[in-house]
Design a protein around this motif. Structure first.
Motif, short mmCIF file in Angstrom:
data_model
loop_
_atom_site.label_atom_id
_atom_site.label_comp_id
_atom_site.label_asym_id
_atom_site.label_seq_id
_atom_site.Cartn_x
_atom_site.Cartn_y
_atom_site.Cartn_z
N GLY A 58 -29.18 21.72 44.66
CA GLY A 58 -28.25 23.03 44.29
C GLY A 58 -26.94 22.87 44.61
O GLY A 58 -26.26 23.41 43.72
N TYR A 59 -26.50 22.25 45.73
CA TYR A 59 -25.16 22.05 45.80
C TYR A 59 -24.28 21.07 44.96
O TYR A 59 -23.30 21.45 44.49
CB TYR A 59 -25.06 21.23 47.29
N ALA A 62 -23.84 23.52 41.84
CA ALA A 62 -23.21 24.63 41.97
C ALA A 62 -21.70 24.39 41.50
O ALA A 62 -21.20 23.47 41.67
CB ALA A 62 -23.22 25.01 43.34
N ASP A 63 -21.07 25.49 40.90
CA ASP A 63 -19.85 25.52 40.43
C ASP A 63 -18.86 25.75 41.61
O ASP A 63 -19.17 26.67 42.55
CB ASP A 63 -19.69 26.68 39.41
N SER A 64 -17.78 25.26 41.77
CA SER A 64 -16.74 25.56 42.91
C SER A 64 -15.69 26.22 42.23
O SER A 64 -14.63 26.46 43.05
CB SER A 64 -16.34 24.26 43.51
N SER A 81 -17.43 28.10 48.20
CA SER A 81 -17.98 28.71 46.92
C SER A 81 -19.00 27.70 46.45
O SER A 81 -20.16 28.07 46.17
CB SER A 81 -16.99 28.91 45.81
N GLN A 82 -19.02 26.56 46.64
CA GLN A 82 -19.80 25.64 46.31
C GLN A 82 -21.24 25.55 47.21
O GLN A 82 -22.28 25.37 46.78
CB GLN A 82 -19.23 24.04 46.25
N GLY A 85 -23.00 28.72 46.49
CA GLY A 85 -23.77 28.30 45.15
C GLY A 85 -25.07 27.58 45.47
O GLY A 85 -26.07 27.43 44.81
N GLY A 86 -24.74 26.46 46.31
CA GLY A 86 -25.87 25.79 46.70
C GLY A 86 -27.15 26.18 47.31
O GLY A 86 -28.23 25.93 47.02
N ASN A 89 -28.76 28.41 44.57
CA ASN A 89 -29.75 27.58 43.73
C ASN A 89 -30.80 27.18 44.43
O ASN A 89 -31.73 26.97 43.94
CB ASN A 89 -28.73 26.46 43.29
#
Length: 115
Positions: A58-59, A62-64, A81-82, A85-86, A89
């Protein structure tokens, strides 16, 4: 006091406290299971390794990207942020896995009741 202020001043710290309590209870439960049955530790370690793998998948996906508002108001940089997102996800993956497991269990019960 508006809804956002209640959330940020009371509910968000309370959520953090609940997460810490859950983490401590998990670690204590893990240590107790190792003390009572050392062979069960392999299963627990396998589960933790699986969760770590799901997080890193997921990391990596993920978008940063960070907007100016997120950076100024919340202090969220690209790395944080990443990581967020991880975790999101990983939550989506676990949700999908649980839905598949529920469907498989239901199908198996139907097949057993027929046969």
């Amino acid at each position: 006091m508006n809804g956002e202020a209640i959330f940020t001043e009371y509910l968000l710290p309370f959520t953090g406290i609940l997460i810490i309590i859950a983490l401590v209870a998990t670690v204590v439960g893990f240590l107790m299971s190792i003390a009572t049955d050392p062979k069960s530790a392999i299963t627990v370690l396998g589960t933790v390794a699986g969760l770590a793998i799901l997080f890193f998948i997921g990391y990596s996906m993920a978008d940063s990207s960070v907007t100016a508002r997120e950076l100024n108001e919340f202090g969220v940089n690209e790395d944080l942020s990443q990581k967020i997102g991880g975790i999101l996800n990983m939550t989506y993956y676990l949700f999908g896995i649980s839905i598949v497991a529920i469907v498989i269990d239901a199908v198996q019960r139907i097949i057993k009741s027929i046969g």
